[in-house]
Design an enzyme around this catalytic site. Structure first.
Site, PDB file in Angstrom:
ATOM      1  N   CYS A  81      -6.604  -3.494   4.242  1.00  0.00           N
ATOM      2  CA  CYS A  81      -6.484  -1.998   4.073  1.00  0.00           C
ATOM      3  C   CYS A  81      -7.323  -1.337   2.920  1.00  0.00           C
ATOM      4  O   CYS A  81      -8.346  -0.835   2.995  1.00  0.00           O
ATOM      5  CB  CYS A  81      -4.943  -1.521   4.151  1.00  0.00           C
ATOM      6  N   CYS A  88       0.951  -1.192   0.066  1.00  0.00           N
ATOM      7  CA  CYS A  88       0.050   0.038  -0.015  1.00  0.00           C
ATOM      8  C   CYS A  88       0.821   1.202   0.070  1.00  0.00           C
ATOM      9  O   CYS A  88       2.018   1.428   0.252  1.00  0.00           O
ATOM     10  CB  CYS A  88      -0.787  -0.005   1.256  1.00  0.00           C
ATOM     11  N   HIS A 125       0.823  -4.091   5.930  1.00  0.00           N
ATOM     12  CA  HIS A 125      -0.287  -4.075   7.097  1.00  0.00           C
ATOM     13  C   HIS A 125      -1.698  -4.425   6.088  1.00  0.00           C
ATOM     14  O   HIS A 125      -2.786  -4.516   6.982  1.00  0.00           O
ATOM     15  CB  HIS A 125      -0.503  -2.409   7.323  1.00  0.00           C
ATOM     16  N   HIS A 132       5.136   5.538   2.295  1.00  0.00           N
ATOM     17  CA  HIS A 132       5.336   6.476   3.562  1.00  0.00           C
ATOM     18  C   HIS A 132       6.237   5.942   4.480  1.00  0.00           C
ATOM     19  O   HIS A 132       7.077   6.871   5.049  1.00  0.00           O
ATOM     20  CB  HIS A 132       4.162   6.919   3.898  1.00  0.00           C
ATOM     21  N   SER A 174       0.961   3.621   1.737  1.00  0.00           N
ATOM     22  CA  SER A 174       1.087   4.271   3.274  1.00  0.00           C
ATOM     23  C   SER A 174       2.663   3.253   3.839  1.00  0.00           C
ATOM     24  O   SER A 174       3.250   3.793   4.417  1.00  0.00           O
ATOM     25  CB  SER A 174       0.170   3.649   4.251  1.00  0.00           C
TER      26      SER A 174
HETATM   27  N1  APR Z   1      -3.408  14.859  -8.981  1.00  0.00           N
HETATM   28  C1  APR Z   1      -4.076  13.780  -9.476  1.00  0.00           C
HETATM   29  N2  APR Z   1      -3.936  12.488  -9.462  1.00  0.00           N
HETATM   30  C2  APR Z   1      -2.575  12.378  -8.686  1.00  0.00           C
HETATM   31  C3  APR Z   1      -1.853  13.370  -8.109  1.00  0.00           C
HETATM   32  C4  APR Z   1      -2.255  14.787  -8.590  1.00  0.00           C
HETATM   33  N3  APR Z   1      -1.509  15.849  -8.105  1.00  0.00           N
HETATM   34  N4  APR Z   1      -0.590  13.139  -7.702  1.00  0.00           N
HETATM   35  C5  APR Z   1      -0.855  11.530  -7.654  1.00  0.00           C
HETATM   36  N5  APR Z   1      -1.748  11.447  -8.404  1.00  0.00           N
HETATM   37  C6  APR Z   1      -2.231  10.013  -8.662  1.00  0.00           C
HETATM   38  C7  APR Z   1      -1.202   8.842  -9.195  1.00  0.00           C
HETATM   39  O1  APR Z   1      -0.801   8.768 -10.542  1.00  0.00           O
HETATM   40  C8  APR Z   1      -1.910   7.671  -8.512  1.00  0.00           C
HETATM   41  O2  APR Z   1      -2.656   7.034  -9.640  1.00  0.00           O
HETATM   42  O3  APR Z   1      -2.868   9.441  -7.350  1.00  0.00           O
HETATM   43  C9  APR Z   1      -2.857   7.852  -7.713  1.00  0.00           C
HETATM   44  C10 APR Z   1      -2.415   7.334  -5.971  1.00  0.00           C
HETATM   45  O4  APR Z   1      -2.454   6.131  -6.062  1.00  0.00           O
HETATM   46  P1  APR Z   1      -1.575   5.009  -5.305  1.00  0.00           P
HETATM   47  O5  APR Z   1      -0.053   5.662  -5.308  1.00  0.00           O
HETATM   48  O6  APR Z   1      -1.449   3.756  -5.642  1.00  0.00           O
HETATM   49  O7  APR Z   1      -1.971   5.144  -3.802  1.00  0.00           O
HETATM   50  P2  APR Z   1      -3.104   4.531  -2.799  1.00  0.00           P
HETATM   51  O8  APR Z   1      -2.400   3.252  -2.406  1.00  0.00           O
HETATM   52  O9  APR Z   1      -4.197   4.182  -3.918  1.00  0.00           O
HETATM   53  O10 APR Z   1      -3.174   5.350  -1.618  1.00  0.00           O
HETATM   54  C11 APR Z   1      -3.517   6.538  -1.852  1.00  0.00           C
HETATM   55  O11 APR Z   1      -4.164   6.888   0.549  1.00  0.00           O
HETATM   56  O12 APR Z   1      -3.814   5.287   2.047  1.00  0.00           O
HETATM   57  C12 APR Z   1      -3.487   6.477   1.774  1.00  0.00           C
HETATM   58  O13 APR Z   1      -1.155   6.625   1.996  1.00  0.00           O
HETATM   59  C13 APR Z   1      -2.175   6.462   1.092  1.00  0.00           C
HETATM   60  O14 APR Z   1      -1.842   8.489   0.815  1.00  0.00           O
HETATM   61  C14 APR Z   1      -2.149   7.439   0.111  1.00  0.00           C
HETATM   62  C15 APR Z   1      -3.572   7.517  -0.420  1.00  0.00           C
HETATM   63 ZN    ZN Z   2      -2.735   0.943   3.632  1.00  0.00          ZN
END
Ligand code: APR
Ligand code: ZN
Ligand code: ZN
Length: 375
Positions: free
Chosen positions: A175, A47, A69, A52, A49
């Site tokens: 999660c 994930c 997690h 992070h 997170s």
């Molecule tokens: N504008 C639009 N889309 C964006 C931007 C932006 N400025 N920056 C990133 N993205 C898109 C990415 O291209 C990606 O497809 O946001 C998406 C984020 O997806 P993931 O990186 O796969 O993250 P995910 O596991 O879905 O988690 C998203 O939720 O649980 C929290 O810590 C996690 O903060 C994170 C969020």
């Molecule tokens: Zn998670």
């Protein structure tokens, strides 16, 4: 089991310091103490997170740490006084526990059990760890720490699921899936016929999308800077997708223009303060609800014009989709088994545990939705 009551030596992916590749090491896992459960991890998603954590972006983050997690597991042994699960049960560890006794557990609308470790102590309730590597105690993330063959969790943080459930899919209910889906159906309570906007089409955003669709939303607009994410979003029910980089004006103006002044519901599934503000501004000023799901880096702060709220918007946050974990996780597994929703589209890569660093690279390069590690 032969290992019951003994220290188990096994392999784990240890983060020794921020921004370094995870190191696969032999660790020692002590037997569970009273009201604790030792589990054998079978599958675990990667994930955002977790990324992070390994980058050291979260408040109070301590090293060495074992992240991970989003897992499905089997109970290896239980400590004294454990009644909720027994050896051999198939389980999902819970990042938000449900002790059943605290104020939040007793509250009809809260899921934020006091036994959670969102504050990142990385330790068990007695302030020690059951996991050691090279003689050093190792922290665990969110009271789980699943990038290891074995870990120990609090009894409040584990729940039995259907023994027939495929671990490489239902681990996502630990999660990402529950967080997104619950944010739509439980936190926002999306109504049939409504218009929803989802910022970020990763694992969380797509799970939110599934929730909006199950709730009967008429329009679901996906927003992402990576257009490669659009095809899957449309397969899962997005009616339109937009890339903020295709416009010169701010994305909230574009979205308000598309939605007769603003959406009924907006969801921030990215984790940056700019997109959180955009999501709020994209909700209708008089009736919109914005749900923040993304986790921002520890020192980031949002600053808001209070007029955005006074006109009638609602701003909400979501941790584990607002669902009471012990009550709802087995039901979500049953719903998956009954084909109420599909998790297959969310799993883009399945990798052996040893390839964990490849899984993180796929995430960082925007190539994966979820990589699931198999142990
Ligand atoms: N504008 C639009 N889309 C964006 C931007 C932006 N400025 N920056 C990133 N993205 C898109 C990415 O291209 C990606 O497809 O946001 C998406 C984020 O997806 P993931 O990186 O796969 O993250 P995910 O596991 O879905 O988690 C998203 O939720 O649980 C929290 O810590 C996690 O903060 C994170 C969020
Ligand atoms: Zn998670
Ligand atoms: Zn509780």
């Amino acid at each position: 089991m032969a290992t019951s009551g003994k220290v188990i030596k096994c392999m784990a992916a240890v983060a020794w310091a921020p921004k370094t590749p995870l190191s696969i090491e032999e660790i020692e896992v002590a037997p569970p103490k009273a009201r604790e459960v030792r589990i054998k991890i079978l599958a675990c998603g990667i994930c955002r997170s977790d990324d992070h954590v390994v980058k050291g972006l979260l408040s109070n983050q301590k090293f060495p740490v074992i992240a991970g997690h989003e897992a499905a597991a089997i109970v290896e042994s239980v400590g004294k006084e454990v009644t909720a699960v027994k050896q051999g049960d198939k389980v999902i560890p819970l990042i938000v526990p449900q002790c059943g006794e605290c104020r939040c557990c007793k509250h009809r609308n809260s899921n934020f059990c006091i036994k959670n470790d969102v504050v990142n102590t990385g330790l068990m309730e007695d302030s020690t760890s059951r996991l050691t590597c090279k003689g050093k105690p190792v922290h665990t993330f969110l009271g789980v720490g699943a990038f290891t063959e074995y870990t120990v969790v609090n009894e409040a943080a584990v729940v039995k699921i259907d023994a027939a459930a495929p671990v490489e899919r239902v681990c996502l209910i630990g999660c990402g899936f529950s967080t997104g889906y619950g944010s739509a159906v439980q936190i926002a309570k999306v109504e049939a016929g409504s218009t929803c906007v989802i910022f970020g089409l990763g694992g969380i955003g797509l799970s939110t999308l599934i929730g909006c669709r199950v709730a009967g939303a008429a329009r679901i607009i996906g927003v992402d800077v990576n257009k490669d994410k659009f095809a899957k979003a449309k397969t899962l029910g997005a009616t339109e997708c937009v890339n903020p980089r295709d416009f010169t004006k701010p994305i909230h103006e574009v979205l308000c223009g598309m939605t007769d002044g603003g959406a009924d519901y907006t969801f921030e599934c990215i984790g940056t303060i700019d997109t959180m503000t955009s999501a709020l501004k994209s909700s209708h000023p008089g009736l919109g609800t914005c749900v923040i799901i993304g986790v921002a880096a520890g020192d980031e702060r949002i600053s808001l014009d209070p007029m955005l709220m006074i006109t009638g918007r609602t701003l909400k946050g979501s941790c584990f989709g607002g669902i009471k974990s012990k009550d709802c996780v087995p039901q979500l597994v049953a719903d998956y088994m009954a084909k109420k929703f599909n998790l297959d589209e969310l799993v883009t890569h399945t990798l052996p545990f040893e390839k964990i660093n490849d899984g993180f690279e796929l995430l960082r390069n925007g190539k994966s939705i979820r990589s699931v590690l198999i142990f």
